[in-house]
Design an enzyme around this catalytic site. Structure first.
Site, PDB file in Angstrom:
ATOM      1  CB  ILE A 194      -1.022   0.078   1.116  1.00 57.61           C
ATOM      2  CG1 ILE A 194      -0.358  -0.214   2.514  1.00 57.61           C
ATOM      3  CG2 ILE A 194      -1.933  -1.144   1.126  1.00 57.61           C
ATOM      4  CD1 ILE A 194      -1.126   0.014   3.716  1.00 57.61           C
TER       5      ILE A 194
ATOM      6  CD  GLU B 200      -1.559   1.466  12.055  1.00 55.74           C
ATOM      7  OE1 GLU B 200      -2.606   1.806  12.405  1.00 55.74           O
ATOM      8  OE2 GLU B 200      -1.077   0.122  12.028  1.00 55.74           O
TER       9      GLU B 200
ATOM     10  CG  ASN C 280      14.520  -1.229   3.312  1.00 50.31           C
ATOM     11  OD1 ASN C 280      15.244  -0.183   3.378  1.00 50.31           O
ATOM     12  ND2 ASN C 280      14.605  -1.687   2.190  1.00 50.31           N
TER      13      ASN C 280
END
Lengths: 743, 329
Positions: free
Chosen positions: A468, A707, A633
């Site tokens: 997304i 989040e 990453n």
């Protein structure tokens, strides 16, 4: 030195495609004979449609039909269209009746040969209504609350009690009671909700901008009353979701219904203004906080009572109080969640649902306590540091919040802050420094992945996840490459399609923990097969070498003790019939959640500069420091964190969905008037990670980072505003008039 | 959006001749196209004037003449403008985004319509969009609305909309003159008279007649040179309309005000100027006291609504700050 794989700041594998415009999003797809749907929306907030006048529209060139409750295909599984236990299954508006539950509700769809004809046609549809007064959202109706059935996460209780709040408060030397309010926020992903739906006999295919292809497949098939196998959902690229593409909303059913009605593929892209109401939003909240504390800062009592709003026809409760239950070691704690009903579209999960508004209230009131008892805000937090989860009464699988405070404070220069409000100034600007804790629970759901080592030594990974915009595709190739000792360039990922093994919805910061664990386990399983193959192969240099002695490095299997003793996957497979090796693994939580509390933690430090005469607020510096397990990453992780922190600026200072209480209509449904930060609003900002080796949390060793960036940022800014001005703003957003110096 | 015809013209006279009430001129289209998408403007035909030879910026004996089709970004970067009228360049650059400024023309910016939420939503009452339908902003969300010169009488004419342009505020302080051509020939309209207060006809933003075409803007050289400043207060650092803005020019000698202009944006249906207040400042000391007194006079009679009362104070603070900034620069 061999290239390090995990943690490397590897560029996105889809970066080139995206910046050159070759990445094809759902709305970019085409089908022969495709026609275009445009929605007609209600202009009243409550009532019934008396009639549609579509005469003018139907006479217009290119218009095929107008789909509404009069002619919409009946939905076989309509009994499933009701409030659900599954947070992503919401009640949809499917043109099965003439009821209007909220303003800007989809009530009809004009279908035409071109987008332009459909738009023009939609504007000509005349609707008459029987209108009733709409029930307004918060702050109205606060005295008319009810207890929700459940909170969105199945294991969160609605209300909780620990110890004795009253006794705790009576033992306090200082008591702070304050109410904090947050506005309705709308996700506003850059890519609008979009889909193309077409039928081939009984089989339905949808290119759909979604956070969960498999969730859509399940929901659509149950509503149409057809086997899941007959629905294929594809989402190769998604331009942001933030929760709003996590649920299956009305348009996802309406487009295939229209395709059925006209017998052609239908493309439906929501207009920006249609995305204010029908695809979820973050509920407004009213949160009452009470903290009792001893002179030395030890909390004796803490309570958190939340009121949020839901729609007239569905139930979603913003779980704002869940963090307060476990963040601090207060022996006495109570929390409640209540709802009001309003004529609005149903609220839904939005980036850090519950945590973002809840921690704004919690970390604001903790800051207020710090000032009330004249104690450094970090020292106060350390005084009440929860060494174990006081709500679940479980140890943390790992918790490095103390280090986050310490390193954050050092990087930020907290020591330079003079504690007194209004004590720091430069020219026309007051300077404020504030801090807050951040936290996000580790979620994990069932996911399946298949990993295949091909005879040419390349690896194929298949899993029905979707990217997304977070970098999932890149990270999944890294995970597989890491296990198999390959370069990510040798790994190809196939995802974003229900044809691949079922994976979870990309929401709740769970993708890497869930699908990453599945990929890890599948890669480990296929590696085991390769080792076993070599073990049994007399011609292999690894014949009879025990599995534990064999490692995978640089595309080779070799012994630990002598890297020269070994062979490549290619030679091993060539000798063994040139057949691929593959393993498919379903990965799910074991009992780690029963034995441990699983959370990522962080600290946010913010500096604001405020020109009181003009009310101008600048967030001049922001430093986030996070401990979230293994970072796969460094580049995509930092982007996630910074994006979250920028959302914090947005929530603290800007975002506000203006719902007119007279009509229930959103009055700023566009990006000119619904403000999010622009580049000029973001000055110095950086995010750091403290590496944690947590082998308990999940096989991938990761905690979600999607989040946690937003969670503490809101209160860090609000606390900095107080330090700068001496004004405690408890009502978001902190717009200029709230800090204006009246003279 | 309603389907429409399209015709492009190459001469101003053709544009005027072809104009009819249900047609609209289009140049940059940065506002008109939005309005068409929202069904607020529903023209039968667009007359494309973007190819008319009206995009030059020329120095004249009296000042500078800017063609109506000069792009906002070109004007803001023009050396003659930045040297002689930096106030205009500052205001232009404070508006919109680079992409929009590259398209937006000077004439189009003069005609920019209000950002009132209720004007922009065709399902809501708005006397400006649909005369006689009422005012949704009164009793609704009105934080961004006007506090001065509003129309608050009969429900059928009420209007508290503001003019959203930054450029117009600067032009007002610069005493710019709008050049117009129409069926009856050309006329020159001082910009302070070009935009109007809502009065009984809030549907009219300007005094321009339907078949008149803006051809250019004249910026007269000020009689007494001074310094200038454009102060914009907004909710975010870029790409936001002014909550309140101040365009000011000030000439001071030996601590005394020689000449002054103060125009306010974000507070009224047009850039707000009171020439009397400026005249009274001449000869007075260029001090905070003088500035504050002028600021009070400029907002005297302000009539705030539920959400915009703060503008009364903010406007005064902004005026004082802007004047102080010029006085000390």
């Amino acid at each position: 030195m061999a290239k390090k794989l995990i943690g490397d700041p590897i560029d996105r594998i889809d970066g080139d495609l995206k910046v050159t415009g070759r990445a094809r999003y759902s709305a970019d797809m085409k089908r022969p004979d495709m026609v275009y749907g445009v929605l007609v929306m209600s202009s009243i907030g409550n009532g019934r449609i008396r009639s549609f006048d579509t005469a003018e529209t139907l006479k217009m060139p290119g218009v095929l039909t107008v789909m509404s409750y009069g002619n919409a295909p009946k939905v076989a599984g309509i009994n499933k269209n009701k409030p659900s236990e599954v947070a992503t299954d919401r009640v949809m508006s499917l043109f099965q009746d003439n009821k209007v539950h909220y303003n800007n509700q989809p009530i009809a769809m004009v279908i035409a040969d071109t987008f332009e004809h459909a738009v023009d046609g939609a504007a000509r549809v005349k609707v008459t209504y029987e209108s009733q007064k709409p029930k307004p959202p918060l702050p109205a109706g606060r005295n008319n609350t009810f207890t929700p059935e459940r909170l969105p996460r199945y294991d969160d209780q609605v209300d909780t009690k620990r110890g004795n709040l009253k006794a705790g408060l009576s033992g306090a030397s200082t008591k702070v009671t304050e109410t904090y309010t947050t506005p309705t926020q709308t996700h506003n992903a850059l890519e609008p909700h979009a889909l193309i739906a077409y039928w081939e006999g009984e089989k339905l295919t949808m290119y759909n901008a979604t956070q969960g292809v498999s969730g859509v497949q399940k929901r659509i098939s149950e509503l149409f009353g057809m086997p899941k196998e007959n629905v294929r959902v594809i989402a190769q690229f998604v331009g942001g979701g933030f929760g709003s593409k996590g649920a299956t909303w009305s348009h996802v059913m309406l487009a295939p219904m229209a395709a059925k009605l006209v017998g052609k593929p239908v493309k439906l892209v929501l207009m920006r203004e249609h995305m204010f109401g029908m695809v979820g939003w973050r509920s407004s909240t009213v949160q009452k906080m009470v903290v009792g504390t001893k002179k030395d800062g030890e909390f004796t009592a803490l309570s958190h009572d939340t009121i949020s709003q839901t729609s007239a026809f569905d139930e979603f409760a913003e779980p704002a109080g869940t963090i307060s239950r476990m963040m601090y070691a207060s022996p006495n704690m109570e929390s409640t969640h209540r709802l009001i009903r309003a004529n609005i579209g149903t609220p839904s999960a939005m980036r850090a649902p519950g945590e973002a508004p809840g921690v704004f209230a919690l970390e604001s009131v903790v800051d207020e306590v710090a000032y009330a008892i004249n104690m450094d805000p970090i020292a106060l937090r350390l005084k009440n540091y929860a060494e174990t989860d006081p709500h679940k009464n479980l140890p943390f699988s790992s918790k490095s919040l103390r280090e986050c405070y310490q390193q954050g404070a050092e990087r930020f220069g907290w020591a330079k802050r003079t504690p007194e409000p209004r004590s720091m100034r430069e020219g026309n600007e007051l300077i404020g420094m504030g801090m807050a804790s951040s936290i996000y629970p580790v979620n994990r759901a069932e996911s399946t992945a298949l990993v295949r080592i091909k005879p040419d030594g390349k690896v194929q990974v298949e899993t029905g996840t979707q990217d997304i915009g977070t970098g999932t595709y890149t990270v999944m190739t890294q995970v597989a490459a890491d296990v198999l000792g390959l370069s990510p360039d040798d790994v190809t990922l196939s995802a974003g399609d229900t044809r691949f093994p079922e994976s979870t919805t990309s929401g709740g910061s769970r993708t890497t923990a869930s699908t990453g664990s599945a990929v890890t386990q599948a890669a480990q399983a296929v590696l085991k097969q390769a080792k076993q193959l070599a073990y049994k192969d007399k011609r292999s240099p690894l014949f009879n070498v025990a599995e534990a002695e064999i490692v995978a490095e640089n595309g080779r299997l070799q012994t630990k003790s002598d890297p020269r003793q070994g062979e490549t996957f290619v030679s091993l497979l060539k000798r063994n019939g040139s057949k691929p090796l593959e393993a498919k693994m379903l990965s799910k939580s074991a009992d780690e959640k029963d034995n441990y509390s699983l959370n990522a933690f962080g600290s946010i430090f913010a500096e604001v500069r405020i020109d009181e005469a003009l009310g101008r607020i600048r967030v001049s510096r922001m430093i986030g420091t996070f401990a979230a397990g293994r970072i796969l990453n460094a580049k995509t992780a930092r982007s996630q964190i910074l994006g979250g922190m920028i959302w914090g600026v947005s929530m603290a200072l800007l975002e506000d969905t203006l719902i007119d209480p007279r009509t229930g209509r959103v009055m700023n449904p566009n990006l000119a008037e619904y403000h999010v930060p622009v580049n000029a609003d973001i000055e110095e900002i950086d995010g750091f990670f403290i590496e944690e080796k947590d082998e308990t949390v999940n096989p991938a060793g990761v905690k979600g980072i999607g989040e946690i960036g937003v969670v503490g940022s809101v209160s860090a800014i609000a606390n900095a505003v107080y330090h700068a001005t001496g004004k405690r703003i408890r009502d978001l957003p902190i717009t200029l008039e709230k800090v204006l110096d009246y003279r | 959006m309603k389907s429409f015809d399209y015709v492009a013209v190459t001469k101003p006279a053709d544009a005027v001749r072809l104009m009819e009430p249900q047609f609209r001129f289009i140049a940059g289209g940065t506002n008109l196209v939005d309005l068409m998408k929202y069904e607020i403007e529903r023209p039968d035909r667009l007359i494309d004037i973007s190819r008319l030879p009206l995009d030059r910026i020329e120095t004249t004996d009296a000042g500078i003449r800017i063609g109506a089709l000069a792009r906002n970004s070109d004007v803001a970067a023009d050396p003659a403008i930045t040297r002689q009228f930096p106030l205009l360049a500052e205001a232009l650059l404070a508006g919109a985004s680079p992409q929009l400024r590259n398209m937006a023309t000077m004439g189009g910016n003069l005609m920019q319509r209000t950002r009132c939420y209720y004007f922009y939503d065709a399902t809501q009452p708005c006397n400006k969009r649909e005369p006689g339908s009422g005012c949704g902003a009164i009793g609704g969300f009105n934080r961004i609305h006007a506090i001065l010169g509003t129309s608050e009488g009969a429900a059928k004419t009420q209007c508290i909309a503001t003019n959203p342009s930054d450029m117009n505020v600067a032009l007002s302080a610069l005493d710019a003159i709008v050049q117009v051509t129409g069926p009856k020939g050309t006329r020159a309209i001082p910009v302070i008279d070009f935009h109007r207060l809502p009065g009984d006809t809030p549907e009219r933003d300007t005094v321009l007649e339907a078949n008149e075409l803006i051809t250019g803007l004249d910026l007269p050289k000020p009689a007494i040179p001074g310094k200038s400043y454009y102060l914009k207060v907004r909710d975010r650092a870029s790409y936001a309309f002014a909550v309140v803005s101040v365009a000011t020019r000030l000439a001071v000698e030996n601590g005394r005000i020689q000449d002054v202009r103060i125009a306010l944006g974000g507070v009224a249906h047009k850039p707000w100027r009171i020439v009397e207040v400026e005249k009274n400042m001449v000869g007075k000391a260029a001090t905070e006291e003088t500035f504050r007194a002028a600021a009070q006079q400029l907002v005297a009679g302000a009539k705030p609504h539920e959400h915009n009362a703060f503008k009364v104070q903010l406007a005064q603070s902004a005026i004082v700050r802007a004047l102080q900034t010029v006085a000390t620069s």
